[in-house]
Design a protein around this motif. Sequence first.
Motif, PDB file in Angstrom:
ATOM      1  N   ASN A  28     -11.879  -5.495   7.070  1.00 48.57           N
ATOM      2  CA  ASN A  28     -11.477  -6.330   5.932  1.00 48.57           C
ATOM      3  C   ASN A  28      -9.961  -6.437   5.835  1.00 48.57           C
ATOM      4  O   ASN A  28      -9.425  -7.458   5.394  1.00 48.57           O
ATOM      5  N   TYR A  29      -9.286  -5.376   6.264  1.00 47.14           N
ATOM      6  CA  TYR A  29      -7.823  -5.333   6.213  1.00 47.14           C
ATOM      7  C   TYR A  29      -7.309  -4.683   7.490  1.00 47.14           C
ATOM      8  O   TYR A  29      -7.944  -3.788   8.052  1.00 47.14           O
ATOM      9  N   TYR A  30      -6.125  -5.128   7.922  1.00 43.85           N
ATOM     10  CA  TYR A  30      -5.475  -4.550   9.101  1.00 43.85           C
ATOM     11  C   TYR A  30      -4.135  -3.974   8.671  1.00 43.85           C
ATOM     12  O   TYR A  30      -3.271  -4.696   8.162  1.00 43.85           O
ATOM     13  N   LEU A  31      -3.975  -2.673   8.856  1.00 43.83           N
ATOM     14  CA  LEU A  31      -2.783  -1.964   8.403  1.00 43.83           C
ATOM     15  C   LEU A  31      -1.934  -1.559   9.607  1.00 43.83           C
ATOM     16  O   LEU A  31      -2.348  -0.730  10.418  1.00 43.83           O
ATOM     17  N   GLU A  32      -0.756  -2.158   9.728  1.00 42.65           N
ATOM     18  CA  GLU A  32       0.129  -1.820  10.847  1.00 42.65           C
ATOM     19  C   GLU A  32       0.707  -0.416  10.688  1.00 42.65           C
ATOM     20  O   GLU A  32       0.897   0.310  11.659  1.00 42.65           O
ATOM     21  N   LYS A  33       0.981  -0.033   9.460  1.00 40.68           N
ATOM     22  CA  LYS A  33       1.518   1.297   9.159  1.00 40.68           C
ATOM     23  C   LYS A  33       0.895   1.776   7.852  1.00 40.68           C
ATOM     24  O   LYS A  33       0.406   0.970   7.042  1.00 40.68           O
ATOM     25  N   PRO A  34       0.877   3.095   7.613  1.00 42.53           N
ATOM     26  CA  PRO A  34       0.189   3.638   6.440  1.00 42.53           C
ATOM     27  C   PRO A  34       0.556   2.990   5.117  1.00 42.53           C
ATOM     28  O   PRO A  34      -0.328   2.662   4.311  1.00 42.53           O
ATOM     29  N   LEU A  35       1.838   2.776   4.862  1.00 37.36           N
ATOM     30  CA  LEU A  35       2.242   2.247   3.561  1.00 37.36           C
ATOM     31  C   LEU A  35       1.842   0.788   3.344  1.00 37.36           C
ATOM     32  O   LEU A  35       1.938   0.278   2.222  1.00 37.36           O
ATOM     33  N   ASP A  36       1.337   0.114   4.383  1.00 40.68           N
ATOM     34  CA  ASP A  36       0.804  -1.233   4.213  1.00 40.68           C
ATOM     35  C   ASP A  36      -0.383  -1.214   3.250  1.00 40.68           C
ATOM     36  O   ASP A  36      -0.706  -2.237   2.627  1.00 40.68           O
ATOM     37  N   LEU A  37      -1.038  -0.064   3.138  1.00 38.83           N
ATOM     38  CA  LEU A  37      -2.206   0.042   2.252  1.00 38.83           C
ATOM     39  C   LEU A  37      -1.792  -0.180   0.786  1.00 38.83           C
ATOM     40  O   LEU A  37      -2.570  -0.744   0.009  1.00 38.83           O
ATOM     41  N   ILE A  38      -0.611   0.239   0.428  1.00 39.48           N
ATOM     42  CA  ILE A  38      -0.130   0.056  -0.951  1.00 39.48           C
ATOM     43  C   ILE A  38      -0.058  -1.418  -1.278  1.00 39.48           C
ATOM     44  O   ILE A  38      -0.443  -1.857  -2.372  1.00 39.48           O
ATOM     45  N   LYS A  39       0.430  -2.216  -0.341  1.00 42.25           N
ATOM     46  CA  LYS A  39       0.511  -3.660  -0.550  1.00 42.25           C
ATOM     47  C   LYS A  39      -0.877  -4.265  -0.698  1.00 42.25           C
ATOM     48  O   LYS A  39      -1.114  -5.115  -1.585  1.00 42.25           O
ATOM     49  N   VAL A  40      -1.811  -3.838   0.153  1.00 48.59           N
ATOM     50  CA  VAL A  40      -3.184  -4.337   0.085  1.00 48.59           C
ATOM     51  C   VAL A  40      -3.799  -4.035  -1.275  1.00 48.59           C
ATOM     52  O   VAL A  40      -4.406  -4.895  -1.917  1.00 48.59           O
ATOM     53  N   LEU A  41      -3.613  -2.818  -1.736  1.00 51.11           N
ATOM     54  CA  LEU A  41      -4.195  -2.410  -3.027  1.00 51.11           C
ATOM     55  C   LEU A  41      -3.528  -3.143  -4.186  1.00 51.11           C
ATOM     56  O   LEU A  41      -4.179  -3.443  -5.189  1.00 51.11           O
ATOM     57  N   GLY A  42      -2.266  -3.458  -4.042  1.00 54.81           N
ATOM     58  CA  GLY A  42      -1.537  -4.160  -5.089  1.00 54.81           C
ATOM     59  C   GLY A  42      -1.987  -5.602  -5.259  1.00 54.81           C
ATOM     60  O   GLY A  42      -1.814  -6.205  -6.318  1.00 54.81           O
ATOM     61  N   GLU A  43      -2.593  -6.122  -4.197  1.00 51.66           N
ATOM     62  CA  GLU A  43      -3.049  -7.513  -4.223  1.00 51.66           C
ATOM     63  C   GLU A  43      -4.469  -7.639  -4.764  1.00 51.66           C
ATOM     64  O   GLU A  43      -4.971  -8.748  -4.951  1.00 51.66           O
ATOM     65  N   LYS A  44      -5.105  -6.493  -4.992  1.00 50.11           N
ATOM     66  CA  LYS A  44      -6.506  -6.518  -5.437  1.00 50.11           C
ATOM     67  C   LYS A  44      -6.607  -6.384  -6.940  1.00 50.11           C
ATOM     68  O   LYS A  44      -5.755  -5.803  -7.579  1.00 50.11           O
TER      69      LYS A  44
END
Length: 208
Positions: free
Chosen positions: A192-208
Amino acid sequence: MKYKQIVFDIDGTLIDTEHAVLYSFQETLKTLCGESVPIEKLNFALGITGEDALKKFPVEDISSALDLWNQNMCKYNETVTVFSGILELLKALSESGYGMGIVTSRTREEYEKDFIPHKIYQYFNTVICADDTAEHKPMPEPLLKYMKLAGANQNEILYVGDSKYDGICAKNAGVDFALAVWGSHTKSIQANYYLEKPLDLIKVLGEK
């Protein structure tokens, strides 16, 4: 907050064990089978239990073989590290109020011996290891067991892993999946999501 629980795989997601796992596996097979299997032909072992990996070779005593593999793994301890950015990610998730857990193909003994020393275990409230379920990834049982223990439903969980087995496990359990590209080295795995680096997850969660 769409997700309430962020669940992580260990190897290739939280800690970098690829070199240690593959080279210790190669060494184990050399001892047991008398052949030196090329590393590139052992990549399938990343993301499944050691028992399942060993069953693909003519190994008679799986239990003894696992003991030998674990002994060989110890020779590569200095190559195992927490991925850059993981500690910062875990701190940020904790501060934001997310529950965090682990679903891994490691046994409980392996988890305690090889993961606890990295000192990030305190961030995880629920941990499902290989010996906690009868079936393992890519079957859904590990994540289903996690949901039961954590008191969370499918829509509240995001599973983060690096292998196709992680992705299939999540799909089979009806859980969204984020691919840890820093460990998978590829985007060819469905997610569902592709994370290049760990902190990319914060951006993904912020968009939800």
